[in-house]
Design an enzyme around this catalytic site. Structure first.
Site, PDB file in Angstrom:
ATOM      1  N   HIS A  60       0.707   5.175   0.857  1.00  0.00           N
ATOM      2  CA  HIS A  60       0.133   6.118   1.726  1.00  0.00           C
ATOM      3  C   HIS A  60       0.421   7.648   1.978  1.00  0.00           C
ATOM      4  CE1 HIS A  60      -2.684   6.983   5.423  1.00  0.00           C
ATOM      5  NE2 HIS A  60      -2.226   7.526   5.957  1.00  0.00           N
ATOM      6  N   SER A  82       4.759   7.301   2.129  1.00  0.00           N
ATOM      7  CA  SER A  82       5.396   6.007   2.947  1.00  0.00           C
ATOM      8  C   SER A  82       4.462   4.556   1.839  1.00  0.00           C
ATOM      9  CB  SER A  82       4.481   4.949   4.481  1.00  0.00           C
ATOM     10  OG  SER A  82       4.886   6.359   5.224  1.00  0.00           O
ATOM     11  N   ASP A 103      -2.962   0.807   7.997  1.00  0.00           N
ATOM     12  CA  ASP A 103      -1.686   1.650   7.385  1.00  0.00           C
ATOM     13  C   ASP A 103      -0.781   1.377   9.158  1.00  0.00           C
ATOM     14  OD1 ASP A 103      -3.378   2.397   5.978  1.00  0.00           O
ATOM     15  OD2 ASP A 103      -4.200   4.730   6.619  1.00  0.00           O
ATOM     16  N   ASN A 138       0.705  -1.408  -0.050  1.00  0.00           N
ATOM     17  CA  ASN A 138      -0.269  -0.117   0.010  1.00  0.00           C
ATOM     18  C   ASN A 138       0.604   1.209   0.311  1.00  0.00           C
ATOM     19  OD1 ASN A 138      -2.160   1.491   0.107  1.00  0.00           O
ATOM     20  ND2 ASN A 138      -2.503   1.776   1.802  1.00  0.00           N
TER      21      ASN A 138
HETATM   22  C1  GAR Z   1      -2.585   8.614  -2.813  1.00  0.00           C
HETATM   23  O1  GAR Z   1      -1.739   9.851  -2.500  1.00  0.00           O
HETATM   24  C2  GAR Z   1      -2.412   7.281  -1.643  1.00  0.00           C
HETATM   25  O2  GAR Z   1      -1.232   8.096  -1.277  1.00  0.00           O
HETATM   26  C3  GAR Z   1      -3.561   7.587  -1.064  1.00  0.00           C
HETATM   27  O3  GAR Z   1      -4.732   7.618  -2.191  1.00  0.00           O
HETATM   28  C4  GAR Z   1      -3.961   8.683  -3.159  1.00  0.00           C
HETATM   29  C5  GAR Z   1      -4.844   8.213  -4.003  1.00  0.00           C
HETATM   30  O4  GAR Z   1      -4.085   8.912  -5.734  1.00  0.00           O
HETATM   31  N1  GAR Z   1      -3.854   6.735  -0.336  1.00  0.00           N
HETATM   32  C6  GAR Z   1      -4.770   6.082   0.980  1.00  0.00           C
HETATM   33  O5  GAR Z   1      -4.826   7.654   1.467  1.00  0.00           O
HETATM   34  C7  GAR Z   1      -4.690   5.334   1.340  1.00  0.00           C
HETATM   35  N2  GAR Z   1      -4.949   5.078   2.199  1.00  0.00           N
HETATM   36  P1  GAR Z   1      -4.191   8.403  -7.038  1.00  0.00           P
HETATM   37  O6  GAR Z   1      -5.178   7.305  -7.209  1.00  0.00           O
HETATM   38  O7  GAR Z   1      -4.272   9.561  -7.656  1.00  0.00           O
HETATM   39  O8  GAR Z   1      -2.786   6.926  -7.076  1.00  0.00           O
END
Ligand code: GAR
Length: 220
Positions: free
Chosen positions: A116, A143, A152, A114
């Site tokens: 985050h 991360s 997480d 994942n």
């Molecule tokens: C990213 O910033 C990722 O880190 C976050 O969602 C976004 C997706 O962006 N993930 C989380 O918050 C998971 N807990 P993207 O669709 O443009 O890749």
């Protein structure tokens, strides 16, 4: 269609939104020497732009609407079936905004990553950029971690640390963190594909060495 090579690592990507991390992964597989092959992209939302990115790259897509299932366990069981039809070595969560059941996480133990948008263990959950600003943090970042049953909370693989500027807003911070996400996620996926990264009993191992609690640290 991306071609299958003998030593490729098939990856299934799960997402719910824009898919910019998926795009970074797709771009990283276009270098010619990449061992990563994205076998499929699966979303719980039919309108996720990430699905379009996948289609544009000739990658198989599937949608599984969580609202069509009675409860998390039933959805996760159907999701497992869908993912396993592609027989991936690795499952990558790229903005998949669902809490996963313990059964799902156990099923993919050691092969579920994942990303985050915070320096975990700080700011699990949502609104990470806002929370970092409110706390007056001077550093923030993102991360990559192995997913375990703790939300997480799994062993960290790599973190990118950036300075918080005085004039930063949640949006400007999110933008700079996103740039770092797009660097570290393809890197971690490639390490896994090359059998350099694995989850041991004590934590994440890179090239046979136990990584520090923060994972591999990058300060661009
Ligand atoms: C990213 O910033 C990722 O880190 C976050 O969602 C976004 C997706 O962006 N993930 C989380 O918050 C998971 N807990 P993207 O669709 O443009 O890749």
């Amino acid at each position: 269609m991306q071609e299958r090579m003998s030593n490729t690592c098939d990856v299934v990507v799960l997402l719910s939104g824009s898919g910019s991390n998926l795009q970074a992964l797709i771009d990283s597989t276009r270098t010619g020497d990449s061992p990563v092959r994205i076998a499929a992209v699966i979303s719980n939302r039919a309108d996720a732009y990430g699905l379009q990115r996948a289609r544009d790259a000739g990658i198989d897509t599937r949608t599984l609407d969580h609202k069509a299932f009675e409860g998390r366990e039933a959805f996760d069981a159907a999701l497992i079936e869908l993912i396993d039809a592609f027989n991936p070595k690795l499952v990558v969560l790229a903005g998949f905004m669902r809490i996963l059941s313990a059964g799902f996480v156990r099923h993919y133990q050691g092969r579920l990553l994942n990303i985050h948008p915070s320096l975990l263990p700080k700011y699990k959950g949502l609104h990470t950029h806002q929370r970092a600003l409110e706390a007056g943090d001077t550093e923030h970042g993102c991360s990559v971690h192995f997913v375990t049953e703790e939300l997480d909370g799994g062993p960290l693989v790599v973190q990118s640390v950036i300075p918080v500027e005085l004039q930063d807003s949640p949006q400007s911070l999110a933008q700079r963190v996103h740039v770092q996400e797009h660097l570290i996620y393809p890197m971690a996926v490639r390490w896994f594909a090359e059998d350099r990264l694995l989850l041991g009993e004590q934590g994440a191992l890179l090239d046979g060495q136990l990584l520090a609690a923060s994972g591999h640290l990058i300060r661009p």
